[in-house]
Design a protein around this motif. Structure first.
Motif, short mmCIF file in Angstrom:
data_model
loop_
_atom_site.label_atom_id
_atom_site.label_comp_id
_atom_site.label_asym_id
_atom_site.label_seq_id
_atom_site.Cartn_x
_atom_site.Cartn_y
_atom_site.Cartn_z
N PRO A 88 35.89 10.15 41.75
CA PRO A 88 35.14 10.15 40.50
C PRO A 88 35.79 9.32 39.39
CG PRO A 88 36.55 12.07 40.56
CD PRO A 88 36.81 11.31 41.85
N ASN A 89 36.91 8.66 39.70
CA ASN A 89 37.75 8.06 38.65
C ASN A 89 37.33 6.65 38.29
OD1 ASN A 89 39.16 10.45 38.99
ND2 ASN A 89 40.69 9.52 40.32
N ILE A 90 36.04 6.45 38.06
CA ILE A 90 35.54 5.11 37.75
C ILE A 90 34.90 5.09 36.36
CG2 ILE A 90 35.27 4.16 40.06
CD1 ILE A 90 32.44 5.26 40.16
N PRO A 91 35.01 3.95 35.66
CA PRO A 91 34.50 3.87 34.29
C PRO A 91 33.08 3.31 34.22
CG PRO A 91 35.92 2.00 34.70
CD PRO A 91 35.87 2.79 35.99
N TYR A 92 32.29 3.51 35.26
CA TYR A 92 30.91 3.01 35.32
C TYR A 92 30.16 3.84 36.36
CZ TYR A 92 33.48 0.60 38.99
OH TYR A 92 34.32 0.32 40.04
N PRO A 93 28.82 3.76 36.41
CA PRO A 93 28.08 4.52 37.41
C PRO A 93 28.36 4.05 38.84
CG PRO A 93 26.64 3.83 35.61
CD PRO A 93 27.94 3.09 35.43
N TYR A 94 28.33 4.98 39.76
CA TYR A 94 28.60 4.70 41.18
C TYR A 94 27.71 3.57 41.70
CZ TYR A 94 29.47 5.89 46.14
OH TYR A 94 29.84 5.87 47.47
N VAL A 95 26.46 3.57 41.29
CA VAL A 95 25.50 2.59 41.80
C VAL A 95 25.93 1.15 41.49
CG1 VAL A 95 23.98 2.56 39.76
CG2 VAL A 95 23.02 2.14 42.05
N HIS A 96 26.73 0.98 40.44
CA HIS A 96 27.14 -0.37 40.06
C HIS A 96 28.00 -1.03 41.14
CE1 HIS A 96 28.25 -3.86 37.81
NE2 HIS A 96 29.50 -3.48 37.61
N GLN A 97 28.82 -0.23 41.86
CA GLN A 97 29.62 -0.80 42.95
C GLN A 97 28.70 -1.40 44.02
OE1 GLN A 97 33.49 -0.56 43.81
NE2 GLN A 97 32.44 -2.37 44.59
N LEU A 98 27.59 -0.72 44.30
CA LEU A 98 26.66 -1.21 45.32
C LEU A 98 25.96 -2.48 44.85
CD1 LEU A 98 25.12 2.26 46.24
CD2 LEU A 98 27.04 1.09 47.34
N HIS A 99 25.53 -2.49 43.60
CA HIS A 99 24.88 -3.69 43.07
C HIS A 99 25.86 -4.87 43.01
CE1 HIS A 99 21.70 -0.99 40.92
NE2 HIS A 99 21.40 -1.21 42.18
N ALA A 100 27.14 -4.57 42.74
CA ALA A 100 28.15 -5.63 42.70
C ALA A 100 28.32 -6.27 44.07
CB ALA A 100 29.48 -5.07 42.20
N LEU A 101 28.24 -5.47 45.13
CA LEU A 101 28.31 -6.00 46.49
C LEU A 101 27.06 -6.82 46.82
CD1 LEU A 101 29.70 -2.87 48.36
CD2 LEU A 101 30.97 -4.92 47.71
N GLU A 102 25.93 -6.31 46.41
CA GLU A 102 24.66 -6.97 46.71
C GLU A 102 24.59 -8.36 46.07
OE1 GLU A 102 20.10 -5.40 46.89
OE2 GLU A 102 21.21 -5.01 45.03
N ARG A 103 25.09 -8.47 44.84
CA ARG A 103 24.95 -9.73 44.13
C ARG A 103 25.94 -10.80 44.62
NH1 ARG A 103 27.11 -7.68 38.17
NH2 ARG A 103 29.35 -7.70 38.67
N LEU A 104 26.84 -10.44 45.54
CA LEU A 104 27.68 -11.46 46.16
C LEU A 104 26.84 -12.43 46.99
CD1 LEU A 104 30.69 -9.28 47.40
CD2 LEU A 104 30.69 -10.89 45.46
N GLY A 105 25.66 -11.96 47.40
CA GLY A 105 24.74 -12.84 48.13
C GLY A 105 25.16 -13.12 49.56
N LEU A 106 25.88 -12.17 50.19
CA LEU A 106 26.34 -12.39 51.56
C LEU A 106 25.36 -11.86 52.61
CD1 LEU A 106 30.16 -11.67 51.11
CD2 LEU A 106 28.94 -13.84 51.03
#
Length: 300
Positions: A263-281
């Motif tokens: 739980p030790n993150i400074p943003y919503p959990y979903v943002h990690q998933l969107h960050a992976l998605e936007r790599l465009g791989l």
């Protein structure tokens, strides 16, 4: 990204489920989540609140500051099929006690992979063996917080035992968000030279030494990298992943696994998933990273 108050949990959970359903996955597997004794976790949160030096002195509001049962329930609502209880000692004499707590937690939390930890101290091989024989499926090592050399000779028998048992070790050995005495690729490269079959999962993609740790994964077939906090707006702001390394990241698609630091993150959990998605791989890479690679690693 906004604070958690800006995104109701139910709305976020629906967004996370849409993400993995669109990839035709049965859910997510998160290899890097933190559950630990409550008084230990409170001290960790206090450290973040005080902007301690190991956090790089940055503002770090804990997004999911909930009670233990609520945190576990939240991961289930997100569709996380399996998660871990990453916990770690910062001094001698703690690891065996933490392992006892983690075994109990795994016993009452079936979707948590039984997690253990270690520290360079007399008896480490014995208690790591006890943990493995008790069913530990993953270990956590934290070189930065523990301030120890992972190549310390005291740890050598334990690394050998774990390599033989095929038990993965999630290890924070990169120098982010702030360097430690023994962080960086060189100490862990010495460990791998001695134990090339060790299933090391480098936390945070080895941030900020991304390319050096990609190199270790390219050299050693059992080295993996977890995505914890990498590629997010937060981390890109001070330790960006080099765009030139994206082809290497794509080529290692079978050895990158999802981690979040929940739980030790400074943003919503979903943002990690969107960050992976936007790599465009691509969707195949995302499916492997968000579920299939870890499912295979842990035989889920």
């Amino acid at each position: 990204m906004g604070a958690m108050s800006d995104m109701p949990v139910r709305e976020e959970a629906a967004g996370i489920r849409r993400f993995w359903e669109a990839l035709s996955l049965p859910g997510l597997v998160d290899v890097h989540t933190h559950f630990m004794p409550e008084r230990v976790l409170r001290k960790v949160w206090e450290y973040f609140d005080k902007l301690g030096p190991l956090t790089g002195g940055m503002e770090w509001p804990i997004a999911y500051r909930h009670e233990e049962a609520e945190r576990a329930a939240l991961l289930r609502e997100f569709g996380v099929r399996a998660f871990t209880s990453m916990l770690y000692p910062h001094k001698p004499g703690m690891a065996r006690w933490l392992n006892g707590w983690a075994a109990d937690f795994a016993g009452r939390t079936p979707d948590c992979l039984h997690t253990a930890t270690l520290y360079p101290e007399p008896g480490v091989e014995a208690y790591v063996r006890e943990a493995v024989e008790a069913g530990a499926r993953v270990l956590k090592a934290h070189v930065q917080v523990g301030a120890y050399d992972p190549a310390d000779e005291l740890l050598d028998p334990a690394w050998g035992l774990l390599a033989d048992a095929g038990v993965p070790v999630v290890i924070h050995c990169g120098s982010g968000p702030a360097p430690g005495r023994h962080t960086g690729p060189e100490p862990i490269a010495r460990v791998l030279a001695r134990h090339p079959r060790l299933r090391l999962v480098v936390a945070h993609m080895g941030m900020p030494e991304y390319e050096e740790f990609l190199g270790l994964a390219e050299r050693y077939g059992q080295v993996r990298l977890d995505t914890t906090m990498a590629f997010t707006d937060f981390s890109e702001g001070f330790m960006p992943f080099p765009r030139r390394a994206l082809p290497r990241l794509a080529a290692l698609g079978d050895r990158v696994v999802l981690g979040s630091d929940f739980p030790n993150i400074p943003y919503p959990y979903v943002h990690q998933l969107h960050a992976l998605e936007r790599l465009g791989l691509g969707e195949e890479w995302l499916r492997a990273v968000c579920h299939d690679n870890a499912a295979e690693l842990f035989d889920l």
